[in-house]
Write a protein that holds these residues in place. Structure first.
Motif, mmCIF file in Angstrom:
data_model
loop_
_atom_site.group_PDB
_atom_site.id
_atom_site.type_symbol
_atom_site.label_atom_id
_atom_site.label_comp_id
_atom_site.label_asym_id
_atom_site.label_seq_id
_atom_site.Cartn_x
_atom_site.Cartn_y
_atom_site.Cartn_z
ATOM 1 N N ASN A 1 0.878 -1.253 0.238
ATOM 2 C CA ASN A 1 0.030 0.074 -0.002
ATOM 3 C C ASN A 1 0.759 1.228 -0.101
ATOM 4 O OD1 ASN A 1 -2.505 -1.271 0.036
ATOM 5 N ND2 ASN A 1 -2.655 -1.204 2.179
ATOM 6 N N THR A 2 1.955 1.302 0.837
ATOM 7 C CA THR A 2 2.646 2.369 0.762
ATOM 8 C C THR A 2 3.518 2.652 -0.488
ATOM 9 O OG1 THR A 2 3.338 1.703 3.245
ATOM 10 C CG2 THR A 2 4.850 3.373 2.149
ATOM 11 N N VAL A 3 3.933 1.507 -1.082
ATOM 12 C CA VAL A 3 4.634 1.681 -2.363
ATOM 13 C C VAL A 3 3.629 2.416 -3.333
ATOM 14 C CG1 VAL A 3 5.577 0.584 -4.357
ATOM 15 C CG2 VAL A 3 6.303 -0.081 -1.888
ATOM 16 N N ILE A 4 2.247 1.932 -3.436
ATOM 17 C CA ILE A 4 1.312 2.674 -4.262
ATOM 18 C C ILE A 4 1.055 3.903 -3.791
ATOM 19 C CG2 ILE A 4 -1.093 2.423 -4.781
ATOM 20 C CD1 ILE A 4 -0.893 -0.626 -4.364
ATOM 21 N N PHE A 5 0.967 3.944 -2.683
ATOM 22 C CA PHE A 5 0.944 5.600 -2.381
ATOM 23 C C PHE A 5 2.202 6.372 -2.706
ATOM 24 C CE2 PHE A 5 1.227 9.179 0.490
ATOM 25 C CZ PHE A 5 -0.136 9.676 0.406
ATOM 26 N N VAL A 6 3.414 5.882 -2.601
ATOM 27 C CA VAL A 6 4.284 6.799 -2.981
ATOM 28 C C VAL A 6 4.344 6.873 -4.785
ATOM 29 C CG1 VAL A 6 6.735 6.830 -2.930
ATOM 30 C CG2 VAL A 6 5.979 6.168 -1.180
ATOM 31 N N ALA A 7 4.209 6.114 -5.212
ATOM 32 C CA ALA A 7 3.994 5.954 -6.790
ATOM 33 C C ALA A 7 2.839 6.770 -7.119
ATOM 34 C CB ALA A 7 4.021 4.515 -7.389
ATOM 35 N N GLY A 8 1.910 6.762 -6.292
ATOM 36 C CA GLY A 8 0.661 7.555 -6.972
ATOM 37 C C GLY A 8 1.022 8.978 -6.804
ATOM 38 N N THR A 9 1.516 9.339 -5.414
ATOM 39 C CA THR A 9 1.476 10.867 -5.204
ATOM 40 C C THR A 9 2.766 11.515 -5.832
ATOM 41 O OG1 THR A 9 2.511 10.212 -3.041
ATOM 42 C CG2 THR A 9 0.127 10.545 -3.132
ATOM 43 N N VAL A 10 3.748 10.697 -5.701
ATOM 44 C CA VAL A 10 5.209 11.763 -5.805
ATOM 45 C C VAL A 10 5.327 12.176 -7.403
ATOM 46 C CG1 VAL A 10 7.748 11.733 -5.677
ATOM 47 C CG2 VAL A 10 6.408 10.648 -3.761
ATOM 48 N N PRO A 11 5.150 11.209 -8.433
ATOM 49 C CA PRO A 11 5.363 11.819 -9.947
ATOM 50 C C PRO A 11 4.278 12.629 -10.179
ATOM 51 C CG PRO A 11 5.551 9.377 -9.611
ATOM 52 C CD PRO A 11 5.095 9.789 -8.350
ATOM 53 N N THR A 12 3.024 12.421 -9.668
ATOM 54 C CA THR A 12 1.755 12.928 -10.020
ATOM 55 C C THR A 12 1.920 14.468 -9.479
ATOM 56 O OG1 THR A 12 0.538 11.358 -9.280
ATOM 57 C CG2 THR A 12 -0.452 12.721 -10.603
ATOM 58 N N SER A 13 2.246 14.560 -8.125
ATOM 59 C CA SER A 13 2.586 15.966 -7.524
ATOM 60 C C SER A 13 3.634 16.639 -8.110
ATOM 61 C CB SER A 13 2.906 15.696 -5.932
ATOM 62 O OG SER A 13 2.832 16.626 -5.293
ATOM 63 N N THR B 1 12.107 15.682 -4.752
ATOM 64 C CA THR B 1 11.960 14.435 -4.869
ATOM 65 C C THR B 1 12.025 13.607 -3.738
ATOM 66 O OG1 THR B 1 12.674 14.431 -7.260
ATOM 67 C CG2 THR B 1 12.212 12.348 -6.636
ATOM 68 N N ILE B 2 13.297 13.807 -3.167
ATOM 69 C CA ILE B 2 13.747 13.243 -1.864
ATOM 70 C C ILE B 2 12.894 13.582 -0.847
ATOM 71 C CG2 ILE B 2 15.300 12.775 -0.087
ATOM 72 C CD1 ILE B 2 17.604 13.179 -2.221
ATOM 73 N N MET B 3 12.419 14.719 -0.761
ATOM 74 C CA MET B 3 11.460 15.036 0.459
ATOM 75 C C MET B 3 10.205 14.479 0.296
ATOM 76 S SD MET B 3 13.582 16.547 2.411
ATOM 77 C CE MET B 3 12.644 17.064 3.634
#
Lengths: 415, 300
Positions: B74-86, B220-222
């Motif tokens: 779930n966390t990986v999905i969340f990171v992949a879902g938020t970071v690039p889009t944001s 990206t890192i933050m």
């Protein structure tokens, strides 16, 4: 004096004045005559804590014992009590979740009231609703007594539903009728979880553990039948699996019947005052055994073992259990838009409430049960939730799901 | 050796000045970090003294705990879902606002408002927007244009719903960072590119992006670190009347939510400490990889 020495001089002066101040404080404290003071922690609202401190003034006049009550929030309450036990800075009295008294009591952190004040206690518990009394007794010990309670009750729109369902059969035929016009029922408090399932389990004559609380009994036929019936409400009768805004959907009539806690009485009259007179409450539909058992919860209060004023603390607990004081507490909670009910049956005669509400509430409370008094119960509930959700959402076989949950309950029972 | 001691003795008063932050740092950070490293090797429930169990907690987490892996996924999905889009959307916004447009400051403020609002407050409001059936605002909009309503906080949609809200909530902060980065790019480069006949897209690809690299690295890192530690949104959106966090069938259980449950609801402090160290380790690796990918040494 060199320029560099000035900060040191300042620092020295600061340190010395601090030391002198501390010494004075300590000396000052020593001079005050010893006054008996009880500290009480209340899980809940700041407002109610204030009210209890006010009641404490009255208690002070009678006994000369000062009482102060501090509110702690539900979210952090459990860990706060635990750390206060470890740090040996517990309050004298703590109010807490129904099952916590047993938990902390078994750690030796709380006074066994049954050993310390047996006569008073039996008098006090004799007028407590039997369902609550069952949840606070662990073997022969009672570590906390009820402070207030909340109970399961059924709400319905009497302008849409003529007669509230009296039995499971009534319920399903009512739901089929509602379904034909796109309507249904909401199970609000604890829906899709063990709290929602419990009444059906008990109404069918089943339970989570056997009589001696030594073995889990979720693998029984009664539990299975109850599970099948409970989950069928979701799968066949369109009871929504996710949260719905109860008051709004009740208002527009999409869900003209719901099961929830008694506090919804207050929120319904706050949120939908125009519905006044168009809704009523009723006891739960009875199961095959004829029992309409509901779920009952609430806060309990007990005395911590480290308290230096156990006797005085017990006097205050007895004071808070007095019918006239409980009525005061009830009226105060209404003001702050809560509706905790008094757990003392004797109080109910005095309760300022319309009879059409009081009767079903009292009736239901007499046939209600709380969570089982088993160590490890709080760790086990998750598995019952999972079983229910797997059956409803993933079409898992009810028997297999219950068997899994039963194993987990069994494993945690002897911890 | 002696000279070092002499040097340390020279500025005695300085110690008084650094003492407050030094003490606070030691008591609230250094000691807990090492204490929890020790606890991660023990069985500890706060009440009884910790019992040393070696690497058992780590072994249990990695090999016998399906909920950990569910939370991890779930966390990986969340990171992949938020970071690039944001990052994509906030970069776009930053570029748009960087043009000579009217109401520039108004737009900046407008997009930044969610960042100064508490994420708890945002989550509570969005929980209303997401209400199921015909009750929430989103479903009201959907049904009014003839689309079926979505069960936003049901098993399938809870995680995407939280992602959507988090992207919205994080836009402004990243946008301001990108805006600062964009304003630090000297105009001469654009002028030179124009002389060479570069199109807008060429300028973006070959001037803007490379020169934004330091900002990109930081953002990206933050973002990855904070997305990995997502908790408040999950807590508010999924807690139920029994106090359980993570949603129906753990559909939105993230790793920090799981850490919270183990540590502060079940009081398995040893297990929770081991979880915390695993999270630290994973973030450490992710950050190194991140730096390797983004930070190529380029001289201009």
């Amino acid at each position: 004096m060199h320029g560099r020495d000035i900060p040191i001089a300042i620092a020295k002066a600061l340190v010395f004045s601090l030391m002198i101040f501390t010494v004075f404080c300590l000396a000052g404290c020593g001079k005050v005559p010893e006054e008996k003071k009880i500290l009480m922690w209340l899980v809940g609202s700041e407002k109610q804590a204030q009210k209890i401190t006010e009641l404490g003034l009255d208690f002070y006049k009678q006994t000369g014992v000062k009482v102060s009550c501090e509110a702690i929030s539900w979210g952090e309450a459990h860990s706060k009590y635990l750390t206060s036990v470890v740090g040996e800075v517990t309050p004298d009295i703590g109010t807490m979740g129904l099952t916590w008294g047993t938990e902390f009591g078994n750690l030796g952190a709380m006074v066994d009231l049954n050993r310390e004040f047996p006569d008073d206690l039996s008098e006090l518990t004799s007028s407590i609703f039997p369902g609550l009394a069952g949840s606070i007794r662990y073997n022969d010990s009672i570590f906390a007594v009820p402070f207030d309670m909340s109970e399961y009750i059924m709400f319905y729109r009497c302008d849409i539903i003529k007669e509230p369902p009296r039995t499971w059969k009534d319920l399903t035929s009512l739901l089929s009728e509602l379904n034909s016009s796109g309507r249904s029922m909401i199970i609000d408090w604890g829906g899709m979880g063990w709290i929602g399932y419990s009444p059906f389990l008990w109404q069918n004559g089943g339970d989570y553990y056997d009589k001696d609380m030594t073995s889990a009994t979720l693998d029984s036929d009664k539990a299975l039948e109850a599970m099948k019936f409970f989950t069928s409400l979701y799968k066949a009768y369109e009871v929504p699996v996710e949260n719905r805004p109860v008051e709004q959907s009740f208002k527009i009539g999409e869900y003209p019947i719901f099961i929830s806690g008694n506090w919804k009485m207050k929120s319904l009259s706050d949120i939908a005052p125009e519905l006044k007179g168009k809704w009523a409450i009723a006891t739960l539909p009875a199961g095959p055994t004829g029992k309409k058992t509901g779920f009952i919860g609430g806060r309990v209060m007990g005395i911590f073992s480290l308290s230096k004023h156990k006797k005085e603390a017990w006097e205050f607990i007895k004071y808070l259990s007095r019918p006239d004081i409980q009525i005061k507490l009830y009226e105060d909670t209404l003001e702050s838009h809560d509706t905790y009910l008094p757990p003392n049956i004797k109080t109910w005669n005095l309760l300022p409430m319309e009879d059409s509400f009081k009767r079903p509430l009292l009736d239901q409370a007499m046939d209600s049960k709380g969570p089982p008094s088993v160590l490890g119960w709080d760790d086990s509930t998750r598995f019952i939730d999972t079983a229910i959700q797997m059956v409803v959402l993933k079409n898992k076989d009810a028997g297999a799901a219950l068997k899994d949950a039963d194993n987990e309950l069994e494993r945690r029972i002897r911890r | 050796m002696n000279s070092v001691l002499k040097e340390l003795n020279k500025q005695k008063s300085a110690y008084i000045f650094i003492a407050p932050s030094f003490i606070i740092f030691t008591v609230f950070l250094i000691i807990p970090v090492f204490a929890s490293l020790y606890w991660s090797l023990t069985e500890y429930n706060i009440l009884q003294p910790p019992k040393f169990v070696g690497f058992q907690n780590y072994i249990n987490i990695l090999f016998h705990d399906p909920r950990f892996w569910k939370a991890m996924a779930n966390t990986v999905i969340f990171v992949a879902g938020t970071v690039p889009t944001s990052i994509a959307i906030s970069l776009l916004l930053a570029i748009a606002i960087d043009q000579n447009i009217r109401f520039k400051n108004w737009f900046k403020t407008f997009f930044f408002i969610p960042s100064i609002t508490s994420i708890i407050a945002i989550s509570v409001i969005w929980k209303w927007l997401y209400a199921s059936g015909k009750y929430g605002l989103f479903n009201h909009l959907l049904t009014s244009i003839g689309l079926p309503s979505v069960n936003w906080l049901g098993v399938t949609w809870t995680l995407p719903s939280i992602i959507l809200m988090s992207v919205w909530g994080g836009l402004g902060y990243n946008m301001i960072l990108f805006l600062a980065g964009l304003q630090g790019i000297p105009h001469v480069f654009y002028e030179a590119a124009e002389v060479d006949g570069a199109s807008e897209w060429d300028k973006f690809r070959n001037v803007t992006l490379p020169l934004l690299r330091p900002t990109m690295l930081f953002v990206t890192i933050m973002s990855v670190i904070s997305a990995f530690q997502v908790f408040e949104q999950v807590y508010i959106m999924t807690y139920n009347s029994e106090g359980a966090v993570g949603g129906t069938l753990d559909c939105a259980l993230t790793i920090v939510a799981y850490l919270y449950e183990t540590g502060f609801q079940r009081f398995s402090m040893g297990y929770a400490s081991a979880l915390a160290y695993l999270i630290f380790f994973i973030l450490f690796i992710v950050t190194i990889v991140n730096m390797k990918i983004v930070e190529k040494k380029v001289e201009y």
